[in-house]
Design a protein around this motif. Structure first.
Motif, short mmCIF file in Angstrom:
data_model
loop_
_atom_site.label_atom_id
_atom_site.label_comp_id
_atom_site.label_asym_id
_atom_site.label_seq_id
_atom_site.Cartn_x
_atom_site.Cartn_y
_atom_site.Cartn_z
N ASN A 258 23.66 59.67 28.13
CA ASN A 258 24.78 58.96 27.54
C ASN A 258 25.56 58.19 28.62
OD1 ASN A 258 27.88 58.99 27.02
ND2 ASN A 258 26.92 58.89 25.00
N ASP A 259 25.74 58.80 29.77
CA ASP A 259 26.50 58.15 30.86
C ASP A 259 25.76 56.91 31.37
OD1 ASP A 259 28.47 60.29 30.85
OD2 ASP A 259 26.94 61.51 31.82
N GLN B 66 29.96 54.64 36.72
CA GLN B 66 31.24 54.19 36.16
C GLN B 66 31.88 53.14 37.05
OE1 GLN B 66 33.79 56.85 33.69
NE2 GLN B 66 35.14 56.80 35.46
N LEU C 143 27.19 60.43 39.23
CA LEU C 143 27.40 59.84 37.90
C LEU C 143 28.57 58.87 37.92
CD1 LEU C 143 26.69 63.12 35.96
CD2 LEU C 143 25.44 60.99 35.57
N GLY D 267 22.47 63.25 31.47
CA GLY D 267 23.17 62.06 31.93
C GLY D 267 22.84 60.82 31.12
N SER E 22 25.86 54.21 28.71
CA SER E 22 27.22 53.69 28.49
C SER E 22 27.67 52.77 29.61
CB SER E 22 28.23 54.84 28.39
OG SER E 22 27.95 55.66 27.28
N LEU E 23 27.11 52.95 30.80
CA LEU E 23 27.73 52.34 31.98
C LEU E 23 26.81 51.40 32.76
CD1 LEU E 23 29.48 55.64 33.10
CD2 LEU E 23 30.61 53.66 32.10
#
Lengths: 256, 326
Positions: free
Chosen positions: A136-137, A94, A90, A134, A140-141
């Protein structure tokens, strides 16, 4: 010879989603249609596509007929380049290593926000859904492609709960909230393919699927649709695409 | 229990964390206990961290034993919860879950058991993003009170978690979300093999288990096999959890059944399908029926396995080992 008209909505979704990917990309795929579509693209035209799973896998090659029941099962690791911790994979999002995030959702709105947490008021929900995982991750990224069935109750003006952010409330609200990278890039449904207009960041139709009219699409959508100036028509699934989808998912685990 | 800004009920001061560790006997000693004895390491009201993810390397046997032992008011945290979560709720031992996703599995839609307990307000479900769960365990493992992340911002997932704090980065001015450390009172982790001291080797997907083990104030290992310390020393690079972080070791073959254990067995999908149809048909009566027959009925874990059936176990084992086929 396959009958071209004779395919399920899920098969169409898988095939159209797979077409959004390009060779050489690094794709973070959720389970279900995203996993199947990424595998289809990899087998058909993108041998250099690298698939990541949030269970902790880099470079998966899913075997036909052995689709995993989640992205955390050992089947996801078959012939992979690397197995690592789920926080580590994950964190690749990022750090910026992922070209495309690829997922589904229960509900989407005009700004590409996804809801997979609550139907109704979150304080007194009509339905408690499983939650973000996962999602949202990824949202978001990374640049995100969303694949989902087109139904009026799923295509709403505003989602009941923003689990995975698209462009939030449009314009620069996503960036201002601190999400500096990524955003919903495409929404693929069994009726049409959507992009997002540059300024308002609102969803717009870029191509209608075979046999779908503007009226039918609007009738099945919970907000007023914008159409791109050069509206396209989606190419129907080819025999080759359909054959491969059926070879990958003979038990119709994801494509029933 | 309601969080306010900056107050997490799961995060403790540094000295308290160090004190907890000092109280443990971390010497090199035989820690092998029975499954029943291991339940005494979990106290009512504990914050429990559960290893594995979804249907993989779930410490099902340990959860099964805790339900039989009648623990109460546990808060349970896990990266992703599957039918283990259903059992914790219907077993009456857990009143709060901290996770990123909770249903039986994507193949079966939404868990009616989760819905029943959460929608009625009997159980609280704190939702975090998957990466946030990882960074909360990581902060706990690092001995720091939080980690900064760049997801959850702007979403309603963030709005529901006032215990996570948004800041402007002191170096760049960019917005970041600080997620509080998660230091469980006790972690339940299942591994392929470990020695009697607790040196644990994990094959394949490790999920968040190493951070979870290092963050927790106590670790109970269940293992497919207890091996000699000599065998551990032959491949020390495979050891993922050091003995001094471990408090109890239970040898429990098929300890994740009906879930999978990497390289040993795949999920027992026929049992899972039977289970899901039963409990999603009626989350109260169906679950009661399941608990009576499969949790409270058997005299031992082996008797539970016998109920799953030798055919299903062998099939799962054959599929599990096939991951090593070329």
């Amino acid at each position: 010879m396959l009958e071209k008209r004779n395919y399920t909505a899920a098969e169409l979704l898988t095939i159209l989603s797979a077409r959004q990917l390009s060779d050489g990309q690094v794709v973070f795929a959720g389970v279900g249609i995203p996993l199947l579509a990424a595998t289809l693209a990899q087998r058909l035209r993108c041998p250099g596509l690298t698939i990541l799973f949030e269970g902790g896998v880099i470079g998966a090659f899913i075997e036909p007929g052995k689709l995993p029941p989640s992205t955390n099962d050992q089947r996801c690791t078959k012939r992979a380049n690397m197995v690592l911790g789920s926080a580590e994979v994950l964190l690749l999002l990022q750090r910026g290593y992922v070209d495309v995030g690829f997922m589904s959702g229960a509900q989407v709105d005009q700004y590409g926000n996804l809801n997979s947490s609550f139907i109704g008021d979150p304080l007194r929900p009509k339905t408690r859904l499983p939650g973000t995982g996962g999602g949202n991750d990824i949202a978001s990224l990374a640049q995100m492609i969303v694949a989902m069935k087109h139904e009026k109750r799923r295509f709403v003006e505003q989602v009941d709960f923003i689990t995975s952010p698209g462009y939030l409330h449009g314009r620069d609200t996503r960036r201002k909230s601190g999400l500096l990278a990524g955003g919903t890039f495409r929404v693929v449904t069994d009726l049409a393919v959507f992009g997002f207009e540059d300024e308002k960041r609102r969803m717009q139709v870029i191509s209608l699927n075979p046999g779908v009219t503007r009226e039918r699409l609007q009738d099945n959508t919970g907000f007023a649709l914008d159409f791109a100036p050069h509206l396209g028509v989606t190419e129907p699934p080819t025999d080759q695409e359909l054959e491969l989808v059926r070879e990958l998912d003979p038990d119709r685990l994801y494509t029933a | 229990m309601v969080e306010t800004e900056g107050k997490s009920i799961d995060t403790h001061g540094y000295l308290e964390l160090r004190q907890e560790l000092l109280r443990r006997d971390r010497s090199l000693r035989d820690k092998v206990v029975s499954l029943e004895e291991a339940t005494s390491f979990v106290r009512d009201g504990d914050l429990v961290g559960i290893g594995g993810s979804t249907m993989s390397r779930t410490p099902m046997g340990m959860i099964w034993a805790l339900i039989r032992a009648g623990r109460k008011r546990l808060s349970c945290s896990r990266s992703i919860m599957s039918s283990d979560g259903d059992l914790l709720l219907a077993g009456g031992i857990c009143d709060r879950v901290v996770t990123s996703w909770f249903s039986q599995g994507i193949l079966w839609g939404v868990s009616k058991v989760m819905r029943h307990y959460v929608e009625t307000g009997n159980v609280r479900y704190d939702e975090w993003s998957h990466m946030a769960m990882g960074m909360r365990f990581r902060a706990g493992a690092m001995g720091v009170p939080f980690m900064p992340i760049r997801s959850m911002l702007g979403s309603d997932v963030q709005k529901q978690r006032p215990e996570a704090i948004e800041i402007d980065c002191p170096f760049t001015g960019e917005k970041l979300l600080l997620v509080p450390a998660l230091n469980p009172d006790v972690a339940l982790i299942h591994v392929q093999r470990c020695d009697a001291y607790g040196n644990a080797q994990i094959d394949g997907l490790q999920f968040m288990d190493i951070d979870l083990a290092m963050a927790a104030n106590k670790v109970i290992l269940t293992t497919e096999r207890i091996v000699s310390n000599d065998q551990i020393r032959r491949a020390p690079d495979q050891t993922k959890i050091p003995f001094f972080a471990v408090d109890a070791v239970v040898e429990l073959p098929f300890g994740c059944a009906p879930h999978e254990c990497y390289g040993v067995y795949e999920p027992m999908l026929r049992h899972m399908e039977y289970y899901v149809a039963l409990v999603n048909g009626d989350p109260v009566k169906g679950m009661q029926q399941y608990m009576d027959r499969f949790v409270h009925g058997p005299k031992s874990w082996s008797e539970f396995l016998a109920l799953l059936g030798i055919e299903e176990l062998l099939e799962a084992a054959r599929a599990g080992e096939s991951i090593y086929d070329a």
